[in-house]
Design an enzyme around this catalytic site. Structure first.
Site, short mmCIF file in Angstrom:
data_model
loop_
_atom_site.label_atom_id
_atom_site.label_comp_id
_atom_site.label_asym_id
_atom_site.label_seq_id
_atom_site.Cartn_x
_atom_site.Cartn_y
_atom_site.Cartn_z
N GLY A 1 0.81 -1.21 0.00
CA GLY A 1 0.00 0.00 0.00
C GLY A 1 0.84 1.25 0.00
O GLY A 1 0.57 2.21 -0.74
N TYR A 2 1.88 1.27 0.82
CA TYR A 2 2.78 2.43 0.89
C TYR A 2 3.52 2.64 -0.42
O TYR A 2 3.56 3.76 -0.95
CB TYR A 2 3.77 2.22 2.04
N ALA A 3 4.08 1.56 -0.97
CA ALA A 3 4.82 1.68 -2.23
C ALA A 3 3.91 2.14 -3.36
O ALA A 3 4.36 2.87 -4.26
CB ALA A 3 5.47 0.35 -2.58
#
Length: 236
Positions: free
Chosen positions: A143-145
């Site tokens: 999700g962050y990437a």
């Protein structure tokens, strides 16, 4: 600069101030930390002021840009370090956590980049922040990437859209960096293992990342445009 109260943001503020740049340190919820960065800059002979604002709200960020222009006569460099990270396997991540990252990391970068594109003069520079995780593909970081992949795409296209303006637009993508946020929740063994993964066999420091930003913001970086600069010691 946005996110100036964080570990990397504070180091960037101090480094740019050392080059003689008057620094506006944006913060959202860390007023005390932002003021501490201001004090460290002024104690070293630099000029800095801390201003609040919600990075994802165009009105608030426009007011921040206005305040910076009134105080210092213009804006030459915009550094956008503000961001949040929530980690979980994709199948287990709460949608609210992903939405919050998207609001800060993607929408916030869009708002700041749009204002920078409209206001930076010839010779100006916009520096956004991604992460080396976009190359490492580590489980738990999906999700962050994804939000940082959006930042990279947005930044690189904006560089082409500003053709003829003499404004550079780049992204810095740090690797594992020894900040309080990175260390939190990790054992010494985990930290040592991550540090050993890089060929230089250490974690990055906030000052390492600040040097990359100072290069892109200064005269030596004027021929670097539309790029992602991976500042990670060779980890990816």
């Amino acid at each position: 600069m946005t996110g100036g109260s964080g570990g990397i943001g504070g180091a960037v503020a101090r480094r740019l101030a050392a080059d003689g740049t008057a620094v506006v340190i944006h913060y959202s919820g860390g007023a005390a930390r932002a003021e501490a960065v201001v004090e460290s800059v002024t104690a070293a002979g630099g000029t800095a002021v801390a201003l609040p604002g919600d990075i994802a709200e165009p009105t608030e960020m426009s007011e921040l840009f206005d305040a910076a222009e009134r105080r210092f006569g213009g804006i030459d460099v915009v550094v956008n370090t503000a961001g949040i990270m929530r980690l979980a396997p994709l199948a287990e991540m709460e949608l609210d956590a992903f939405d919050r990252m998207h609001r800060v990391n993607v929408r916030g970068t869009f708002v700041v980049s749009q204002l920078a594109a409209r206001r930076l003069p010839p010779g100006g520079a916009l520096i956004n922040f991604s992460t080396s995780v976009t190359r490492l593909q580590q489980p738990g970081y999906g999700g962050y990437a994804a939000t940082k992949g959006a930042v990279e795409a947005m930044t690189l296209i904006l560089a082409r859209e500003l053709r003829g303006r003499d404004v550079t637009v780049n992204t810095v993508a740090p690797g594992p960096t020894a900040t309080p946020l990175f260390v939190e929740g990790k054992s010494e063994e985990q930290i040592a293992g991550i540090a050993a993964a890089a060929p230089l066999e250490r974690l990055g420091t906030p000052e390492d990342i600040a040097e990359a930003v100072a290069f892109l913001a200064g005269p030596g970086g004027r021929w670097i445009n539309g790029q992602v600069l991976f500042s990670n010691g060779g980890i990816a």
